[in-house]
Design a protein around this motif. Structure first.
Motif, PDB file in Angstrom:
ATOM      1  N   UNK A 282       0.842  -1.208   0.000  1.00  0.00           N
ATOM      2  CA  UNK A 282       0.000   0.000   0.000  1.00  0.00           C
ATOM      3  C   UNK A 282       0.874   1.254   0.000  1.00  0.00           C
ATOM      4  N   UNK A 283       1.942   1.260   0.811  1.00  0.00           N
ATOM      5  CA  UNK A 283       2.839   2.428   0.853  1.00  0.00           C
ATOM      6  C   UNK A 283       3.524   2.633  -0.492  1.00  0.00           C
ATOM      7  N   UNK A 284       4.003   1.502  -1.070  1.00  0.00           N
ATOM      8  CA  UNK A 284       4.795   1.614  -2.299  1.00  0.00           C
ATOM      9  C   UNK A 284       3.955   1.989  -3.525  1.00  0.00           C
ATOM     10  N   UNK A 285       2.684   1.577  -3.534  1.00  0.00           N
ATOM     11  CA  UNK A 285       1.895   1.770  -4.751  1.00  0.00           C
ATOM     12  C   UNK A 285       0.752   2.768  -4.556  1.00  0.00           C
ATOM     13  N   UNK A 286       0.608   3.258  -3.333  1.00  0.00           N
ATOM     14  CA  UNK A 286      -0.416   4.259  -3.065  1.00  0.00           C
ATOM     15  C   UNK A 286      -1.845   3.757  -3.147  1.00  0.00           C
ATOM     16  N   UNK A 287      -2.065   2.458  -3.042  1.00  0.00           N
ATOM     17  CA  UNK A 287      -3.457   1.974  -3.125  1.00  0.00           C
ATOM     18  C   UNK A 287      -4.222   2.328  -1.849  1.00  0.00           C
ATOM     19  N   UNK A 288      -5.495   2.645  -2.054  1.00  0.00           N
ATOM     20  CA  UNK A 288      -6.426   2.793  -0.927  1.00  0.00           C
ATOM     21  C   UNK A 288      -7.288   1.551  -0.916  1.00  0.00           C
ATOM     22  N   UNK A 289      -7.477   0.978   0.236  1.00  0.00           N
ATOM     23  CA  UNK A 289      -8.256  -0.264   0.253  1.00  0.00           C
ATOM     24  C   UNK A 289      -9.208  -0.315   1.435  1.00  0.00           C
ATOM     25  N   UNK A 290     -10.281  -1.051   1.220  1.00  0.00           N
ATOM     26  CA  UNK A 290     -11.202  -1.394   2.302  1.00  0.00           C
ATOM     27  C   UNK A 290     -11.198  -2.914   2.398  1.00  0.00           C
ATOM     28  N   UNK A 291     -11.068  -3.447   3.604  1.00  0.00           N
ATOM     29  CA  UNK A 291     -11.134  -4.905   3.775  1.00  0.00           C
ATOM     30  C   UNK A 291     -12.603  -5.295   3.905  1.00  0.00           C
ATOM     31  N   UNK A 292     -13.073  -6.113   2.971  1.00  0.00           N
ATOM     32  CA  UNK A 292     -14.488  -6.515   2.958  1.00  0.00           C
ATOM     33  C   UNK A 292     -14.715  -7.831   3.673  1.00  0.00           C
ATOM     34  N   UNK A 293     -13.745  -8.710   3.600  1.00  0.00           N
ATOM     35  CA  UNK A 293     -13.887 -10.022   4.249  1.00  0.00           C
ATOM     36  C   UNK A 293     -12.492 -10.562   4.479  1.00  0.00           C
ATOM     37  N   UNK A 294     -12.354 -11.387   5.473  1.00  0.00           N
ATOM     38  CA  UNK A 294     -11.029 -11.941   5.717  1.00  0.00           C
ATOM     39  C   UNK A 294     -11.052 -13.042   6.741  1.00  0.00           C
TER      40      UNK A 294
END
Ligand SMILES: Nc1ncnc2c1ncn2[C@@H]1O[C@H](COP(=O)(O)OP(=O)(O)OP(=O)(O)O)[C@@H](O)[C@H]1O
Ligand SMILES: [Mg+2]
Length: 335
Positions: A282-294
């Motif tokens: 996430x730091x390296x590629x700048x993605x924003x994410x939401x965890x939906x299931x895990x």
């Protein structure tokens, strides 16, 4: 160890032939814990009973430990059944015999003198942790203890194969875990081949090496548990996996449809499960994410993690490549 060659089975009910198993090929190797999962009526018990000759196939050939079952006479079958132990959902203990006599019973049937049969039963009582209950009757035991007696009895004749027909279905989750642990130990320490049928994916996940999925008499999926559990293909298999994770697939699809962004499913296995990959990528590629299931858990000895993410920004292609480079499996559920 066990080979099914184009085996099928129907039952005659009145004037009708009711198919229970469609033609299937299946090989179960020596020393593996092989799981068979399916809904009620899928043909699981029928398949299991073909292994010890309690049922005969309507066609095809069953070979167990090098012997084609259709060539065995009565004596041959009895000898086979001493090499193939079986345990049952409702234990099937003899209520008028004590624990030690229940365990010694198959040996007594096979003509072993009483002192030797009892000595062997005492040895097995230690293995299943029931020494203190030696002289009780089945009615005085809990379900888990009864199943331990069932296991000891199945082991008395020194079998190479242990068949388990829904052996934990009548037990609570904690007792189920302890009986599965006992079976796992028997497989590892004695090298027994175990064939286990169940309708619970969690049972498969905890102890099995490979799994076959039966659906209305058809073999619809077969493979290593890590493959089938992490990447189920057939709708029936997917439903079993979703059930084991307490997920309602329809609800989940509706929920995902309402969330913007690209959907990825990441699968971490082995040591990778414990690496801080997600934060780094996430730091390296700048993605924003939401965890939906895990879920983070184990498949037998293998730690795994599986996360479903919605990505709403950053360089998604670069993120996918970084995940893959870190040994994380990436599946794109929606672009
Ligand atoms: N002796 C029999 N006579 C007639 N039909 C039978 C017989 N045994 C099984 N069947 C039928 O064969 C099919 C498969 O039965 P089987 O007992 O193998 O299912 P199962 O997967 O073990 O189900 P469950 O989870 O309920 O134990 C079912 O449709 C059943 O009704
Ligand atoms: Mg059954």
């Amino acid at each position: 160890m066990i080979n099914f060659e184009q085996v099928h089975k129907s039952f005659r009910v009145g004037a009708r032939e009711v198919p229970a198993l469609q033609p299937l090929d299946l090989r179960i190797d020596a020393g593996e814990v092989f799981g068979i999962i399916g809904h009620s009526g899928a043909g699981k018990s029928t398949l299991l009973r073909l292994i010890n000759g309690l049922e005969t196939p309507s066609g095809g050939r069953v070979v167990v430990d090098g012997q084609a079952l259709d060539t065995l006479d009565g004596d041959g079958l009895r000898a086979l059944r001493r090499r193939v132990g079986m345990i049952f959902q409702h234990f099937n203990l003899l209520s008028s015999k004590t624990v030690v006599d229940n365990i010694a019973f198959p040996l007594r049937l096979a003509g072993t003198p009483k002192p030797q049969a009892l000595a062997r039963a005492d040895e097995l009582l230690d293995r299943v942790g029931l020494r203190a209950h030696r002289d009780k009757y089945p009615a005085q035991l809990s379900g888990g203890q009864k199943q331990r007696v069932g296991v000891a009895r199945a082991l008395s004749t020194g079998p190479k194969i242990l068949l388990c027909d829904e052996a934990t279905s009548a037990l609570d989750p904690q007792t189920t875990a302890s009986v599965l642990q006992l079976l796992d130990g028997i497989n590892r320490e004695l090298g027994l081949t175990i064939v286990l049928i169940t309708h619970e994916m969690d049972v498969i996940r905890r102890v099995c090496d490979r799994v076959a999925v039966l659906d209305a008499g058809h073999l619809v999926e077969l493979g290593p548990v890590r493959q089938v559990f992490l990447h189920p293909q057939h709708p029936t298999t997917r439903r079993f996996v979703a059930e084991s994770e307490a997920i309602d697939e329809d609800d989940q699809h509706a929920q995902y449809a309402a969330i913007p962004g690209r959907l990825l499913r990441l699968t971490f296995t082995g040591e990778g499960t414990w690496q801080p990959v997600l934060g780094r990528v996430a730091r390296e590629t700048g993605i924003d994410y939401t965890i939906l299931a895990g879920r983070i858990d184990r498949i037998k000895d293998l730690p795994y993690g599986q996360l479903t993410l919605a990505l709403t920004g950053g360089d998604v292609e670069a993120a996918q490549a970084s995940f893959a480079a870190a040994g994380v499996e990436v599946e794109e559920l929606r672009r």
